[in-house]
Design a protein around this motif. Structure first.
Motif, PDB file in Angstrom:
ATOM      1  N   ALA A  77      40.040  40.506  44.399  1.00 28.80           N
ATOM      2  CA  ALA A  77      40.377  39.160  43.936  1.00 28.80           C
ATOM      3  C   ALA A  77      41.332  39.227  42.748  1.00 28.80           C
ATOM      4  O   ALA A  77      42.297  38.457  42.660  1.00 28.80           O
ATOM      5  N   ALA A  78      41.070  40.159  41.823  1.00 28.87           N
ATOM      6  CA  ALA A  78      41.932  40.309  40.650  1.00 28.87           C
ATOM      7  C   ALA A  78      43.337  40.745  41.054  1.00 28.87           C
ATOM      8  O   ALA A  78      44.341  40.240  40.524  1.00 28.87           O
ATOM      9  N   ALA A  79      43.419  41.685  41.994  1.00 28.84           N
ATOM     10  CA  ALA A  79      44.728  42.153  42.461  1.00 28.84           C
ATOM     11  C   ALA A  79      45.483  41.028  43.159  1.00 28.84           C
ATOM     12  O   ALA A  79      46.709  40.917  43.039  1.00 28.84           O
ATOM     13  N   THR A  80      44.759  40.176  43.876  1.00 34.15           N
ATOM     14  CA  THR A  80      45.388  39.033  44.536  1.00 34.15           C
ATOM     15  C   THR A  80      45.997  38.094  43.509  1.00 34.15           C
ATOM     16  O   THR A  80      47.129  37.623  43.664  1.00 34.15           O
ATOM     17  N   SER A  81      45.255  37.813  42.426  1.00 31.06           N
ATOM     18  CA  SER A  81      45.782  36.912  41.396  1.00 31.06           C
ATOM     19  C   SER A  81      47.026  37.498  40.747  1.00 31.06           C
ATOM     20  O   SER A  81      47.995  36.783  40.462  1.00 31.06           O
ATOM     21  N   ASN A  82      47.026  38.814  40.531  1.00 38.45           N
ATOM     22  CA  ASN A  82      48.201  39.441  39.929  1.00 38.45           C
ATOM     23  C   ASN A  82      49.383  39.419  40.881  1.00 38.45           C
ATOM     24  O   ASN A  82      50.532  39.226  40.466  1.00 38.45           O
ATOM     25  N   GLY A  83      49.103  39.620  42.175  1.00 36.14           N
ATOM     26  CA  GLY A  83      50.170  39.582  43.168  1.00 36.14           C
ATOM     27  C   GLY A  83      50.824  38.213  43.247  1.00 36.14           C
ATOM     28  O   GLY A  83      52.023  38.094  43.526  1.00 36.14           O
ATOM     29  N   ALA A 121      46.646  29.323  40.731  1.00 31.49           N
ATOM     30  CA  ALA A 121      45.417  29.881  40.177  1.00 31.49           C
ATOM     31  C   ALA A 121      44.567  30.464  41.293  1.00 31.49           C
ATOM     32  O   ALA A 121      44.634  30.018  42.447  1.00 31.49           O
ATOM     33  N   VAL A 122      43.776  31.467  40.932  1.00 30.21           N
ATOM     34  CA  VAL A 122      42.784  32.045  41.837  1.00 30.21           C
ATOM     35  C   VAL A 122      41.407  31.822  41.224  1.00 30.21           C
ATOM     36  O   VAL A 122      41.176  32.211  40.071  1.00 30.21           O
ATOM     37  N   VAL A 123      40.525  31.173  41.960  1.00 29.87           N
ATOM     38  CA  VAL A 123      39.137  30.978  41.528  1.00 29.87           C
ATOM     39  C   VAL A 123      38.275  31.935  42.340  1.00 29.87           C
ATOM     40  O   VAL A 123      38.204  31.842  43.569  1.00 29.87           O
ATOM     41  N   PHE A 124      37.628  32.870  41.644  1.00 24.96           N
ATOM     42  CA  PHE A 124      36.768  33.855  42.305  1.00 24.96           C
ATOM     43  C   PHE A 124      35.313  33.475  42.082  1.00 24.96           C
ATOM     44  O   PHE A 124      34.853  33.390  40.938  1.00 24.96           O
ATOM     45  N   LEU A 125      34.593  33.211  43.170  1.00 22.15           N
ATOM     46  CA  LEU A 125      33.183  32.827  43.110  1.00 22.15           C
ATOM     47  C   LEU A 125      32.336  33.991  43.612  1.00 22.15           C
ATOM     48  O   LEU A 125      32.186  34.197  44.816  1.00 22.15           O
ATOM     49  N   ASP A 126      31.812  34.767  42.688  1.00 23.07           N
ATOM     50  CA  ASP A 126      31.004  35.931  43.042  1.00 23.07           C
ATOM     51  C   ASP A 126      29.551  35.509  43.281  1.00 23.07           C
ATOM     52  O   ASP A 126      29.089  34.499  42.751  1.00 23.07           O
ATOM     53  N   GLU A 127      28.846  36.295  44.112  1.00 22.96           N
ATOM     54  CA  GLU A 127      27.448  36.000  44.469  1.00 22.96           C
ATOM     55  C   GLU A 127      27.333  34.594  45.069  1.00 22.96           C
ATOM     56  O   GLU A 127      26.446  33.810  44.739  1.00 22.96           O
ATOM     57  N   PHE A 128      28.253  34.280  45.964  1.00 18.64           N
ATOM     58  CA  PHE A 128      28.352  32.933  46.517  1.00 18.64           C
ATOM     59  C   PHE A 128      27.099  32.535  47.294  1.00 18.64           C
ATOM     60  O   PHE A 128      26.772  31.345  47.388  1.00 18.64           O
ATOM     61  N   ASP A 129      26.389  33.511  47.825  1.00 24.78           N
ATOM     62  CA  ASP A 129      25.173  33.197  48.592  1.00 24.78           C
ATOM     63  C   ASP A 129      24.081  32.593  47.728  1.00 24.78           C
ATOM     64  O   ASP A 129      23.109  32.033  48.249  1.00 24.78           O
ATOM     65  N   ALA A 130      24.235  32.659  46.384  1.00 23.84           N
ATOM     66  CA  ALA A 130      23.235  32.067  45.494  1.00 23.84           C
ATOM     67  C   ALA A 130      23.132  30.558  45.686  1.00 23.84           C
ATOM     68  O   ALA A 130      22.098  29.962  45.386  1.00 23.84           O
ATOM     69  N   ILE A 131      24.205  29.926  46.196  1.00 19.41           N
ATOM     70  CA  ILE A 131      24.163  28.470  46.398  1.00 19.41           C
ATOM     71  C   ILE A 131      24.403  28.055  47.836  1.00 19.41           C
ATOM     72  O   ILE A 131      24.370  26.863  48.146  1.00 19.41           O
ATOM     73  N   SER A 132      24.643  29.022  48.721  1.00 15.18           N
ATOM     74  CA  SER A 132      25.087  28.643  50.060  1.00 15.18           C
ATOM     75  C   SER A 132      24.176  29.138  51.176  1.00 15.18           C
ATOM     76  O   SER A 132      24.612  29.375  52.294  1.00 15.18           O
ATOM     77  N   ARG A 133      22.890  29.287  50.855  1.00 11.80           N
ATOM     78  CA  ARG A 133      21.939  29.694  51.884  1.00 11.80           C
ATOM     79  C   ARG A 133      21.768  28.593  52.915  1.00 11.80           C
ATOM     80  O   ARG A 133      22.045  27.427  52.654  1.00 11.80           O
ATOM     81  N   ALA A 134      21.311  28.991  54.091  1.00 12.46           N
ATOM     82  CA  ALA A 134      21.121  28.019  55.169  1.00 12.46           C
ATOM     83  C   ALA A 134      20.228  26.880  54.700  1.00 12.46           C
ATOM     84  O   ALA A 134      19.235  27.093  54.000  1.00 12.46           O
ATOM     85  N   ARG A 135      20.590  25.660  55.058  1.00 16.40           N
ATOM     86  CA  ARG A 135      19.843  24.493  54.608  1.00 16.40           C
ATOM     87  C   ARG A 135      18.393  24.546  55.072  1.00 16.40           C
ATOM     88  O   ARG A 135      18.104  24.909  56.216  1.00 16.40           O
ATOM     89  N   GLY A 136      17.513  24.157  54.142  1.00 18.38           N
ATOM     90  CA  GLY A 136      16.090  24.160  54.477  1.00 18.38           C
ATOM     91  C   GLY A 136      15.406  25.472  54.200  1.00 18.38           C
ATOM     92  O   GLY A 136      14.195  25.590  54.357  1.00 18.38           O
ATOM     93  N   GLU A 137      16.184  26.490  53.764  1.00 14.99           N
ATOM     94  CA  GLU A 137      15.576  27.797  53.490  1.00 14.99           C
ATOM     95  C   GLU A 137      14.642  27.687  52.295  1.00 14.99           C
ATOM     96  O   GLU A 137      14.906  26.964  51.335  1.00 14.99           O
ATOM     97  N   ALA A 138      13.546  28.431  52.343  1.00 18.41           N
ATOM     98  CA  ALA A 138      12.552  28.387  51.264  1.00 18.41           C
ATOM     99  C   ALA A 138      13.190  28.783  49.945  1.00 18.41           C
ATOM    100  O   ALA A 138      13.978  29.726  49.873  1.00 18.41           O
TER     101      ALA A 138
END
Length: 308
Positions: A77-83, A121-138
């Protein structure tokens, strides 16, 4: 949970400014991952290349990087922003949730407003699964749902043809199979970031050892074989541990210098020696087995084979 309560837009601006990371990482700094780098370069090249007259070629503005932990997703992601010569916002989603509980969705909105203002701009969202788990998951919380709704709204806006600002969102996850299908549909590309192969591990070991002036008593190829299954991050840790073991082995007087105080340590001349098999054996024991097990690797293979 303690709730952070920014008083106004100025406080959000300061918080967003803290998410800006200046990195000199280039594509040449990333060992291996040639196919992955080629995919990302081709994707962002569509942003910069001149388009033929009368032909519309839309540049993807959302990428999802997935793969085992420690494989270099942040570096990519960092290399992409520099590119792109773009400003780089690096966000660990779990930190946003924990530090700004109750305010996290407003912070995300402020982040994207600033990214648009300072585009490209490049927005890098790390650990994205922390908010994007399947709906209804415990265990799914209201805070997670709110911040996810905000992120998806921002992604929909970026993907619209009417938004002139170029803001590329790169999300990263170690567990792509946990992502909700509606979330995945917002990403124009899903790119696998694998563990380093033999050639990549050899290059990583050269970067962390021989290019830093260290020599080895054992063949480098033997070390390449012994480190199969380790991530780039784990290889860096392995090399640090091996060097530390060698320094301790060749400098028995260093501890006594420490006991005599700061000036004694500053006057102490470190001795170095070629890294031995024992140094690497101690390092391998210290870091343990690879973080990604064969069973977990099989999950990636199966998930990719089934098309996600």
């Amino acid at each position: 949970v303690k709730t952070a309560e920014p008083a106004g837009e100025e406080d959000y601006s300061e918080t967003v400014a803290a998410l800006i990371h200046r990195s000199a990482v280039s594509w040449e700094d990333i060992a291996g991952l040639e196919e992955t780098k080629r995919e990302i370069k081709t994707t962002y090249a569509l942003t910069m290349a001149r388009k033929p007259a009368g032909v519309r070629v839309d540049a993807p503005r959302t990428l999802l990087l997935y793969g085992p932990p420690g494989t270099g997703k942040t570096l990519l992601a960092a290399a992409t922003s520099n590119g792109l010569d773009a400003i780089f916002f690096s966000v660990r989603v779990s930190d946003v949730l924990s530090k700004y509980f109750g305010e996290s969705s407003r912070l995300i909105s402020a982040l994207y407003a600033e990214a648009r203002r300072r585009a490209p701009a490049v927005v890098f969202l790390d650990e994205f699964d922390a908010i994007s788990r399947a709906r209804g998951e415990a265990g799914e919380s209201g805070a997670e749902r709110r911040i996810l709704a905000t992120v998806l709204s921002e992604l929909d806006g970026l993907n619209s043809k009417s938004d002139p600002a170029f803001v590329l969102t790169i999300a990263a996850t170690n567990r792509p199979w946990d992502l909700d299908s509606a979330v995945r549909s917002r990403f124009a590309r899903e790119i696998y970031v694998p563990l380093p192969d033999d050639a990549s591990r050899r290059r990583l070991l050269e970067i962390h050892l021989t290019e830093k002036g260290h020599s080895l008593k054992m063949p480098l190829e033997e070390l390449v074989k012994r480190t199969a299954g380790y991530s780039g991050r784990e290889l860096a840790q392995l090399c640090e541990q091996a060097v530390a073991h060698m320094v301790q082995r060749t400098n028995p007087g260093l501890e006594a210098a420490v006991d005599r105080g700061r000036h004694a340590v500053a006057d102490y001349q470190l001795r170095v020696a070629p890294l031995s098999e024992q140094d690497f054996a101690a390092a391998l024991q210290a870091i343990g087995a690879p973080q990604t097990s064969p069973a977990e690797l099989a999950l990636y293979t199966r998930w990719r084979g089934e098309g996600g």
